[in-house]
Design a protein around this motif. Structure first.
Motif, PDB file in Angstrom:
ATOM      1  N   SER A  56      35.495  34.318  36.282  1.00  0.00           N
ATOM      2  CA  SER A  56      36.613  33.593  36.046  1.00  0.00           C
ATOM      3  C   SER A  56      37.767  33.780  37.897  1.00  0.00           C
TER       4      SER A  56
ATOM      5  N   LEU B 237      42.573  33.133  39.558  1.00  0.00           N
ATOM      6  CA  LEU B 237      44.164  34.080  39.056  1.00  0.00           C
ATOM      7  C   LEU B 237      45.283  34.147  39.412  1.00  0.00           C
TER       8      LEU B 237
ATOM      9  N   ILE C  63      47.293  39.240  35.140  1.00  0.00           N
ATOM     10  CA  ILE C  63      46.734  39.743  35.705  1.00  0.00           C
ATOM     11  C   ILE C  63      46.651  41.623  35.455  1.00  0.00           C
TER      12      ILE C  63
ATOM     13  N   ILE D 298      43.976  40.652  32.301  1.00  0.00           N
ATOM     14  CA  ILE D 298      42.875  41.462  32.518  1.00  0.00           C
ATOM     15  C   ILE D 298      42.641  42.848  33.129  1.00  0.00           C
TER      16      ILE D 298
ATOM     17  N   VAL E 172      43.936  34.133  30.706  1.00  0.00           N
ATOM     18  CA  VAL E 172      43.071  34.318  31.568  1.00  0.00           C
ATOM     19  C   VAL E 172      42.231  34.236  32.673  1.00  0.00           C
ATOM     20  N   GLY E 173      42.030  33.075  33.410  1.00  0.00           N
ATOM     21  CA  GLY E 173      41.500  32.370  34.255  1.00  0.00           C
ATOM     22  C   GLY E 173      41.044  31.401  33.588  1.00  0.00           C
TER      23      GLY E 173
ATOM     24  N   LEU F 111      41.011  39.064  43.717  1.00  0.00           N
ATOM     25  CA  LEU F 111      41.136  38.285  42.490  1.00  0.00           C
ATOM     26  C   LEU F 111      40.032  37.555  42.026  1.00  0.00           C
TER      27      LEU F 111
END
Length: 254
Positions: free
Chosen positions: A135, A138, A146, A149, A183-184, A218
Motif C-alpha cells: 500500500s 502511507l 497508521i 494499519i 489506509v493507503g 512505511l
C-alpha cells in the motif's frame, strides 16, 4: 510462490502523475530478455520519454546471461545489514533467493528515479489471478490511520474507492477499511488494468496479506493481495500497451 518468468517495467513522468508500461523482462532459466512494449510510444508522445541508456533502441531484443543492471540495481544487496529483515517484510515463501521474486514483490522502486517493476501473474488452481503490492502513500496519512494499519490481521478485507476530487490525479484509488478508514493508495502504475477489471464487474478482491510492525519503513508496512477471477477470454496485462515493440517491426518486414 512460483518464480515469475515475466516482469513489466513502468515509468512515471517526473512532471505529471502519468505512469506508462514501457518494457518487459522475461527469463527462461538461462537467458534474460528485455524488449520495449507498445506503451513506450504513448510515453514518448505524451511525456517525451527517452530510451534508457542500457536499452538505446526501441525495436530491439536485448539478451543477457545476467540480470540487466537496470533491474539488478533494484534488488537489495545481501551485504546490507537489513537484508534479512527486508526479505522477511516481503513475505517470500522460498526465502528470497531469486532476484525476480524479490523484484516482483517489492516493486523495485527507488527514490533516485521514476521506475517500478511488477509481475505478470499466473492463474492459480482456482482460476484466479493473484497480485501482491505494498500500500502506497502511507506517509501522507494521519497517525490514526497508521495505528489502524498496525492493528490489521492477515485476511482482513479492504475496499477500493476513487478519489474524484484529488487535485493531483482524479484517477487515484484509495484503500478503505470496513469502517471507512483510509489506509493507503493503490499503485498508480496498475490503475489502468484495475479500472478495466472494475468496468467488467470482475470479482476483484483486496485483502491484507501481511503487516510489518514498526520500525519497518512505511513503504513496506502493509502488504496487500489482490485476487480476481476473470472471464475465460481475459488475461491480465495482455492489452496493446503490454505487447512488445519488436512484434510490430517483424510484421512490417514480413
Amino acid at each position: 510462490m512460483k518464480t515469475p518468468k515475466t516482469l513489466f517495467l513502468a515509468w512515471k513522468d517526473p512532471i505529471s502523475p502519468n505512469w506508462f508500461t514501457i518494457g518487459r523482462l522475461t527469463f527462461d532459466k538461462n537467458i534474460y530478455q528485455f524488449v520495449y512494449t507498445q506503451g513506450v510510444k504513448e510515453a514518448e508522445e505524451k511525456c517525451a520519454f527517452t530510451p534508457l541508456l542500457s536499452f538505446p533502441r526501441l525495436n530491439e531484443v536485448y539478451t543477457s546471461t545476467y540480470l540487466f543492471p537496470v533491474f539488478a540495481n533494484r534488488v537489495m544487496s545481501r551485504s546490507r545489514p537489513d537484508y534479512s529483515s527486508f526479505i522477511e517484510w516481503l513475505d517470500l515463501p522460498d526465502g528470497g533467493d531469486d532476484p525476480l521474486e524479490i523484484l516482483a514483490r517489492s516493486g523495485g522502486e527507488r527514490v533516485t528515479d521514476t521506475f517500478a517493476v511488477f509481475p505478470d501473474p499466473e492463474v492459480d488452481e482456482e482460476g484466479r489471478y493473484n497480485l501482491y503490492f505494498f500500500s502506497q502513500g502511507l506517509r501522507h496519512l494521519p497517525r490514526s490511520a497508521i495505528d489502524r494499519i498496525n492493528q490489521f490481521e492477515p485476511g482482513e478485507k479492504l475496499w477500493l474507492a476513487r478519489e474524484f476530487q484529488n487535485p493531483y490525479d482524479d484517477r487515484v484509488l484509495i484503500s478503505n477499511t470496513s469502517d471507512r478508514s483510509i489506509v493507503g493508495y493503490f499503485p498508480r502504475y496498475l490503475l489502468a488494468e484495475v479500472f478495466e477489471l472494475l468496468r467488467q464487474n470482475s470479482n476483484l478482491e483486496v485483502r491484507v496479506e501481511r503487516v510489518n510492525k514498526p520500525p519497518t519503513p512505511l513503504q513496506f508496512r502493509l502488504l496487500c493481495k489482490m485476487s480476481v477471477h476473470c472471464r475465460d477470454d481475459f488475461r491480465l496485462f495482455s492489452s496493446f500497451q503490454y505487447q512488445p515493440m519488436i512484434v510490430e517491426m517483424a510484421v512490417k518486414s514480413a
